[in-house]
Design a protein around this motif. Structure first.
Motif, PDB file in Angstrom:
ATOM      1  N   GLU A 395       0.831  -1.199   0.000  1.00 44.79           N
ATOM      2  CA  GLU A 395       0.000   0.000   0.000  1.00 44.79           C
ATOM      3  C   GLU A 395       0.865   1.248   0.000  1.00 44.79           C
ATOM      4  OE1 GLU A 395      -2.270  -0.250   3.569  1.00 44.79           O
ATOM      5  OE2 GLU A 395      -0.524  -0.162   4.880  1.00 44.79           O
ATOM      6  N   GLU A 396       0.241   2.381  -0.345  1.00 48.22           N
ATOM      7  CA  GLU A 396       0.962   3.648  -0.345  1.00 48.22           C
ATOM      8  C   GLU A 396       1.224   4.133   1.072  1.00 48.22           C
ATOM      9  OE1 GLU A 396      -0.894   6.670  -2.673  1.00 48.22           O
ATOM     10  OE2 GLU A 396      -0.315   5.770  -4.598  1.00 48.22           O
ATOM     11  N   LYS A 397       2.365   4.807   1.239  1.00 48.99           N
ATOM     12  CA  LYS A 397       2.710   5.380   2.532  1.00 48.99           C
ATOM     13  C   LYS A 397       3.496   6.659   2.304  1.00 48.99           C
ATOM     14  CE  LYS A 397       4.956   4.271   6.950  1.00 48.99           C
ATOM     15  NZ  LYS A 397       5.610   3.206   7.763  1.00 48.99           N
ATOM     16  N   GLU A 398       3.148   7.700   3.038  1.00 46.85           N
ATOM     17  CA  GLU A 398       3.835   8.984   2.890  1.00 46.85           C
ATOM     18  C   GLU A 398       4.902   9.135   3.968  1.00 46.85           C
ATOM     19  OE1 GLU A 398       2.449  13.505   3.320  1.00 46.85           O
ATOM     20  OE2 GLU A 398       1.534  12.499   1.588  1.00 46.85           O
ATOM     21  N   VAL A 402       6.824  12.603   0.907  1.00 46.27           N
ATOM     22  CA  VAL A 402       7.042  11.849  -0.327  1.00 46.27           C
ATOM     23  C   VAL A 402       6.212  10.564  -0.269  1.00 46.27           C
ATOM     24  CG1 VAL A 402       8.736  10.731  -1.820  1.00 46.27           C
ATOM     25  CG2 VAL A 402       9.371  12.791  -0.527  1.00 46.27           C
ATOM     26  N   THR A 403       5.564  10.238  -1.384  1.00 43.38           N
ATOM     27  CA  THR A 403       4.722   9.042  -1.428  1.00 43.38           C
ATOM     28  C   THR A 403       5.528   7.835  -1.907  1.00 43.38           C
ATOM     29  OG1 THR A 403       2.751  10.364  -1.892  1.00 43.38           O
ATOM     30  CG2 THR A 403       2.635   8.003  -2.388  1.00 43.38           C
ATOM     31  N   PHE A 404       5.485   6.793  -1.118  1.00 41.73           N
ATOM     32  CA  PHE A 404       6.154   5.534  -1.440  1.00 41.73           C
ATOM     33  C   PHE A 404       5.116   4.415  -1.479  1.00 41.73           C
ATOM     34  CE2 PHE A 404       9.396   8.114   0.592  1.00 41.73           C
ATOM     35  CZ  PHE A 404      10.543   7.863  -0.150  1.00 41.73           C
ATOM     36  N   LEU A 405       5.540   3.289  -2.035  1.00 37.42           N
ATOM     37  CA  LEU A 405       4.789   2.052  -1.838  1.00 37.42           C
ATOM     38  C   LEU A 405       5.518   1.254  -0.773  1.00 37.42           C
ATOM     39  CD1 LEU A 405       3.512   0.600  -5.228  1.00 37.42           C
ATOM     40  CD2 LEU A 405       2.171   1.130  -3.202  1.00 37.42           C
ATOM     41  N   LEU A 416      10.466   0.513   1.601  1.00 39.24           N
ATOM     42  CA  LEU A 416       9.804   1.562   0.841  1.00 39.24           C
ATOM     43  C   LEU A 416      10.433   1.683  -0.537  1.00 39.24           C
ATOM     44  CD1 LEU A 416       9.793   4.287   3.661  1.00 39.24           C
ATOM     45  CD2 LEU A 416       7.880   2.804   3.043  1.00 39.24           C
ATOM     46  N   ALA A 419       6.722   5.291  -5.391  1.00 38.56           N
ATOM     47  CA  ALA A 419       5.385   4.860  -5.792  1.00 38.56           C
ATOM     48  C   ALA A 419       5.236   4.799  -7.307  1.00 38.56           C
ATOM     49  CB  ALA A 419       4.338   5.791  -5.197  1.00 38.56           C
ATOM     50  N   GLU A 420       5.886   5.707  -8.012  1.00 40.40           N
ATOM     51  CA  GLU A 420       5.755   5.767  -9.464  1.00 40.40           C
ATOM     52  C   GLU A 420       6.352   4.520 -10.112  1.00 40.40           C
ATOM     53  OE1 GLU A 420       6.775   8.778 -13.203  1.00 40.40           O
ATOM     54  OE2 GLU A 420       7.244   9.360 -11.129  1.00 40.40           O
TER      55      GLU A 420
END
Length: 451
Positions: A395-398, A402-405, A416, A419-420
């Protein structure tokens, strides 16, 4: 009465078994036509899956039930699970509760709710006839999860407990051990794999007793189940829930070490590293026996993640006993320790024990162990830096804007990735390069998608 378009909000308290059961209840309600809404929004029905493991859990259960009724006084508030099993008189008197359902009827929540609405009507207060088979556990309740919506799914294989630890109310709330049919479990796993689940977590109230009520040896029954799940296409990982240390016999450890899909992550319940405290807790092992099990795991698995629970401030725990427990935790060098301050639970043996400790004493001891486990956990994560690891993205996590998976390794270290270019369910590999600011996650770079 049909439930179509009925707005339903759900909230879960407690353990992984409760999480699995709430997923099934949500699935049942959705299939019946209900519209699921967030718990903080106005709903027609609020379902609270309760917990009773401590007095604090009882209080949280009551708070959520009353919060729901306050949010919408005309709504039907449904109390489900362990809290309603242990104090039927209090449930009957609580005007915030409209329908109470016992643990063994959770899978029938849609039918029970429809019957209640047909017979009683929305907004009616609880009466004895709306209580649903509380304290009655004749057999393992059949529940089947088909739409988890996650890459990892909990899988309930067992219910109940025969241990009767002196601090624990759960045998009274969940009943005696009941094992799920193995073929039924495998059918569910096959369905989960087809829905996109890549990892299953075998969970229950006391999974170390799986098969005993069916006349089987638990070690062999659990090992056979693990091996058969490993043969199911699409399942990449099998993770075990909380285990009793006594199950880590030489034969069992050798057996699970031969299952490649099994995650080398073991939660062995400790509770105390002091033998005298363990006796008062009615735990059936010594600290040395526990340590032998850990050593076997480390002999057969490379750097396994060993996690545990420890209770501080148990009645009669002297300074010397606490120091013995602390030193044992340091000796074992766990990946993580869940530290609990002892909470008195009415109806248990420990509640009647002399030499109850003050909250200040418990807090002081908790702080000592928390500081120790934070150091150990960070050191364990750091041991993977500059190494190549596999990560199952979830899941996504900030982090720091910055947004990571985020995902986990087999040893349950959170990693981490940017995300892209990635999506949940991917299995990737890369090099762990550094810890996040809070030290709880590790960044992954030089990433390759495995599948």
């Amino acid at each position: 009465m049909e439930l179509k378009n009925l707005r339903v909000a759900v909230h879960n308290l407690g353990c992984k078994v409760n999480s699995y059961e709430l997923d099934v209840m949500t699935q049942k309600l959705t299939q019946a036509g209900c519209v699921m809404v967030p718990f903080d929004q106005k709903a027609d029905v609020y379902v609270i899956n309760t917990c009773t493991v401590t007095n604090i859990a009882d209080r949280k259960s009551r708070q959520m039930l009353h919060r729901a009724k306050k949010e919408n006084p005309d709504a039907v508030v449904v109390a489900v699970g362990c809290y309603v099993e242990t104090d039927e008189g209090r449930i009957e008197k609580d005007s915030a509760i409209d329908l109470a359902i016992g643990n063994n009827r959770k899978g029938e929540i849609a039918e029970l709710l429809a019957d209640y609405l047909t017979q009683k009507g929305s907004g009616k207060t609880l009466s004895g006839e709306t209580l649903t088979d509380l304290t009655d556990h004749p057999a393992f309740e059949s529940m089947h999860l088909t739409t988890p919506g996650h890459t990892r799914a909990f899988l309930k294989i067992q219910d109940g407990c025969n241990q009767f630890c002196s601090y624990c109310i759960i045998p009274y709330a969940r009943g005696r051990i009941r094992s799920r049919d193995m073929d039924e479990i495998l059918t569910e796993v096959q369905g989960l794999a087809q829905s996109g689940v890549r990892e299953v977590v075998l969970t229950g109230i006391h999974i170390s007793s799986y098969g005993r009520d069916l006349g089987q040896d638990p070690e062999q029954a659990l090992l056979e189940l693990i091996r058969r799940i490993a043969l199911i296409s699409g399942i990449e990982r099998i993770r075990l829930g909380s285990l009793e240390p006594r199950i880590m016999t030489p034969d069992f450890v050798r057996g699970i070490a031969g299952v490649e899909k099994l995650c080398p992550h073991f939660h062995l319940s400790l509770q105390s590293g002091c033998d005298e405290t363990l006796k008062r807790m009615n735990r059936h092992y010594t600290a040395e026996e526990y340590y032998e099990g850990v050593c076997r795991l480390r002999e057969h698995f490379e750097n396994p993640a060993i996690t545990t629970d420890v209770i501080v401030g148990f009645p009669g725990e002297t300074d010397e006993e606490f120091e013995e427990s602390r030193a044992f935790v340091e000796k074992v060098n766990f990946y993580e320790v869940h530290v609990f301050k002892y909470s008195r639970r009415h109806g248990t043996v420990a509640d009647r024990m002399p030499d109850q400790m003050t909250e200040a004493q418990k807090a002081e001891r908790s702080d000592v162990l928390l500081a120790l486990t934070h150091r150990q956990a960070r050191a364990y994560r750091e041991s993977f830096l500059r190494k190549t690891e596999e990560l199952l993205l979830e899941e996504e996590k900030e982090v720091d804007g910055v947004t990571f998976l985020a995902g986990h390794t087999k040893r349950y270290v959170e990693g981490l990735v940017p995300a892209e270019g990635h999506e949940p369910g991917e299995l990737v590999s890369g090099v762990f390069t550094g810890l996040s600011g809070d030290g709880l996650s590790v960044f992954l770079e030089e990433i390759d998608k495995i599948r």
